[in-house]
Design a protein around this motif. Sequence first.
Motif, PDB file in Angstrom:
ATOM      1  N   UNK A   1     -50.005  12.514  -0.425  1.00  0.00           N
ATOM      2  CA  UNK A   1     -49.128  13.380  -0.947  1.00  0.00           C
ATOM      3  C   UNK A   1     -47.925  13.760  -0.393  1.00  0.00           C
ATOM      4  N   UNK A   2     -47.857  13.083   0.872  1.00  0.00           N
ATOM      5  CA  UNK A   2     -46.469  13.564   1.524  1.00  0.00           C
ATOM      6  C   UNK A   2     -46.504  14.786   2.377  1.00  0.00           C
ATOM      7  N   UNK A   3     -47.657  15.182   2.550  1.00  0.00           N
ATOM      8  CA  UNK A   3     -47.925  16.517   3.444  1.00  0.00           C
ATOM      9  C   UNK A   3     -48.814  16.278   4.745  1.00  0.00           C
ATOM     10  N   UNK A   4     -48.380  17.024   5.604  1.00  0.00           N
ATOM     11  CA  UNK A   4     -49.136  16.967   6.866  1.00  0.00           C
ATOM     12  C   UNK A   4     -50.525  17.771   6.905  1.00  0.00           C
ATOM     13  N   UNK A   5     -50.633  18.547   6.012  1.00  0.00           N
ATOM     14  CA  UNK A   5     -51.817  19.387   5.593  1.00  0.00           C
ATOM     15  C   UNK A   5     -52.861  18.512   5.051  1.00  0.00           C
ATOM     16  N   UNK A   6     -54.094  18.574   5.476  1.00  0.00           N
ATOM     17  CA  UNK A   6     -55.350  18.140   4.623  1.00  0.00           C
ATOM     18  C   UNK A   6     -55.336  18.866   3.076  1.00  0.00           C
ATOM     19  N   UNK A   7     -55.582  18.151   2.195  1.00  0.00           N
ATOM     20  CA  UNK A   7     -55.688  18.434   0.865  1.00  0.00           C
ATOM     21  C   UNK A   7     -56.946  18.274   0.174  1.00  0.00           C
ATOM     22  N   UNK A   8     -57.636  19.108  -0.516  1.00  0.00           N
ATOM     23  CA  UNK A   8     -58.825  18.762  -1.347  1.00  0.00           C
ATOM     24  C   UNK A   8     -59.028  18.431  -2.454  1.00  0.00           C
ATOM     25  N   UNK A   9     -58.011  18.740  -3.277  1.00  0.00           N
ATOM     26  CA  UNK A   9     -57.859  18.441  -4.593  1.00  0.00           C
ATOM     27  C   UNK A   9     -56.476  17.994  -4.992  1.00  0.00           C
ATOM     28  N   UNK A  10     -56.091  16.967  -5.804  1.00  0.00           N
ATOM     29  CA  UNK A  10     -54.740  16.532  -6.322  1.00  0.00           C
ATOM     30  C   UNK A  10     -55.038  16.128  -7.802  1.00  0.00           C
ATOM     31  N   UNK A  11     -54.116  16.445  -8.626  1.00  0.00           N
ATOM     32  CA  UNK A  11     -54.148  15.907  -9.863  1.00  0.00           C
ATOM     33  C   UNK A  11     -52.873  14.998 -10.147  1.00  0.00           C
ATOM     34  N   UNK A  12     -53.035  13.723 -10.635  1.00  0.00           N
ATOM     35  CA  UNK A  12     -52.015  12.987 -10.755  1.00  0.00           C
ATOM     36  C   UNK A  12     -51.548  12.900 -12.140  1.00  0.00           C
ATOM     37  N   UNK A  13     -50.393  13.322 -12.545  1.00  0.00           N
ATOM     38  CA  UNK A  13     -50.019  13.251 -13.967  1.00  0.00           C
ATOM     39  C   UNK A  13     -49.378  11.907 -14.292  1.00  0.00           C
ATOM     40  N   UNK A  14     -49.440  11.453 -15.548  1.00  0.00           N
ATOM     41  CA  UNK A  14     -48.906  10.370 -16.336  1.00  0.00           C
ATOM     42  C   UNK A  14     -47.185  10.369 -15.844  1.00  0.00           C
ATOM     43  N   UNK A  15     -46.587   9.261 -15.630  1.00  0.00           N
ATOM     44  CA  UNK A  15     -45.083   9.369 -15.813  1.00  0.00           C
ATOM     45  C   UNK A  15     -44.522   7.877 -15.930  1.00  0.00           C
ATOM     46  N   UNK A  16     -43.700   7.839 -16.687  1.00  0.00           N
ATOM     47  CA  UNK A  16     -43.166   6.339 -16.902  1.00  0.00           C
ATOM     48  C   UNK A  16     -42.689   5.348 -15.990  1.00  0.00           C
ATOM     49  N   UNK A  17     -42.496   5.908 -14.645  1.00  0.00           N
ATOM     50  CA  UNK A  17     -41.946   5.203 -13.668  1.00  0.00           C
ATOM     51  C   UNK A  17     -43.049   4.490 -12.879  1.00  0.00           C
ATOM     52  N   UNK A  18     -44.191   4.942 -12.848  1.00  0.00           N
ATOM     53  CA  UNK A  18     -45.467   4.398 -11.987  1.00  0.00           C
ATOM     54  C   UNK A  18     -46.506   4.381 -13.187  1.00  0.00           C
ATOM     55  N   UNK A  19     -46.234   4.052 -14.467  1.00  0.00           N
ATOM     56  CA  UNK A  19     -47.290   4.008 -15.466  1.00  0.00           C
ATOM     57  C   UNK A  19     -48.353   3.043 -15.279  1.00  0.00           C
ATOM     58  N   UNK A  20     -47.902   1.736 -15.102  1.00  0.00           N
ATOM     59  CA  UNK A  20     -48.758   0.523 -14.743  1.00  0.00           C
ATOM     60  C   UNK A  20     -49.845   1.105 -13.823  1.00  0.00           C
ATOM     61  N   UNK A  21     -49.229   1.467 -12.522  1.00  0.00           N
ATOM     62  CA  UNK A  21     -50.360   1.824 -11.677  1.00  0.00           C
ATOM     63  C   UNK A  21     -51.208   2.903 -11.795  1.00  0.00           C
ATOM     64  N   UNK A  22     -50.740   3.937 -12.728  1.00  0.00           N
ATOM     65  CA  UNK A  22     -51.543   5.149 -13.275  1.00  0.00           C
ATOM     66  C   UNK A  22     -52.601   4.492 -14.106  1.00  0.00           C
ATOM     67  N   UNK A  23     -52.148   3.506 -15.096  1.00  0.00           N
ATOM     68  CA  UNK A  23     -53.123   3.130 -15.998  1.00  0.00           C
ATOM     69  C   UNK A  23     -54.213   2.270 -15.330  1.00  0.00           C
ATOM     70  N   UNK A  24     -54.054   1.720 -14.353  1.00  0.00           N
ATOM     71  CA  UNK A  24     -54.997   0.863 -13.512  1.00  0.00           C
ATOM     72  C   UNK A  24     -55.862   1.666 -13.031  1.00  0.00           C
ATOM     73  N   UNK A  25     -55.377   2.760 -12.330  1.00  0.00           N
ATOM     74  CA  UNK A  25     -56.379   3.749 -11.734  1.00  0.00           C
ATOM     75  C   UNK A  25     -57.078   4.306 -12.769  1.00  0.00           C
ATOM     76  N   UNK A  26     -56.407   5.090 -13.759  1.00  0.00           N
ATOM     77  CA  UNK A  26     -57.149   5.708 -14.875  1.00  0.00           C
ATOM     78  C   UNK A  26     -58.422   4.846 -15.338  1.00  0.00           C
ATOM     79  N   UNK A  27     -58.166   3.682 -15.729  1.00  0.00           N
ATOM     80  CA  UNK A  27     -58.986   2.730 -16.274  1.00  0.00           C
ATOM     81  C   UNK A  27     -60.321   2.592 -15.280  1.00  0.00           C
ATOM     82  N   UNK A  28     -59.976   2.434 -13.981  1.00  0.00           N
ATOM     83  CA  UNK A  28     -61.143   2.282 -12.982  1.00  0.00           C
ATOM     84  C   UNK A  28     -61.965   3.404 -12.680  1.00  0.00           C
ATOM     85  N   UNK A  29     -60.990   4.645 -12.755  1.00  0.00           N
ATOM     86  CA  UNK A  29     -61.692   6.062 -12.457  1.00  0.00           C
ATOM     87  C   UNK A  29     -62.741   6.247 -13.317  1.00  0.00           C
ATOM     88  N   UNK A  30     -62.263   5.845 -14.927  1.00  0.00           N
ATOM     89  CA  UNK A  30     -63.115   6.333 -16.088  1.00  0.00           C
ATOM     90  C   UNK A  30     -64.273   5.349 -16.047  1.00  0.00           C
TER      91      UNK A  30
END
Length: 149
Positions: A114-143
């Motif tokens: 996420x571009x942080x030096x701090x550890x993060x325990x939860x992140x939510x990725x929102x859909x966006x047209x710039x990376x829609x293909x990667x997002x859809x791929x991840x969404x399909x596999x996670x589902x």
Amino acid sequence: MARDKPEAAAEAEATPERSYREQLDFLNPIAQPLASRKLTRKLYKCIRKAAKHKQIRRGVKEVQKFINKGEKGITVLAGDTLPIDVYCHIPIMCEDRSLPYAYVPSKSDLGAAAGSKRPTCVIMIKPHEEYQETYDECLEEVSALPLPL
């Protein structure tokens, strides 16, 4: 510029990278469904792209707030977070709202993606047209991951 390289090398030696297999030793008992090594890499890549476009929600309070507001996205949780009471309610909230979620082995890697030096325990990725293909791929596999009982 020549100075930066030795400092970066010294930092890398100070914090040795653990392999995916080594990170699995530190998982919580509730870390199900766990993303495979390949899916973990895809999720980190998607998180990096989403962070560039400011399309991520980071941290328990922020993710919880936006799940309650009805925002859609993929929720990624770190499997090595202790105590588990901190975020054990997030998967239940995701299941109630039919949101896909998955665990990755390391909170420090999740924060770094996420571009942080701090550890993060939860992140939510929102859909966006710039990376829609990667997002859809991840969404399909996670589902497709099996949900815990």
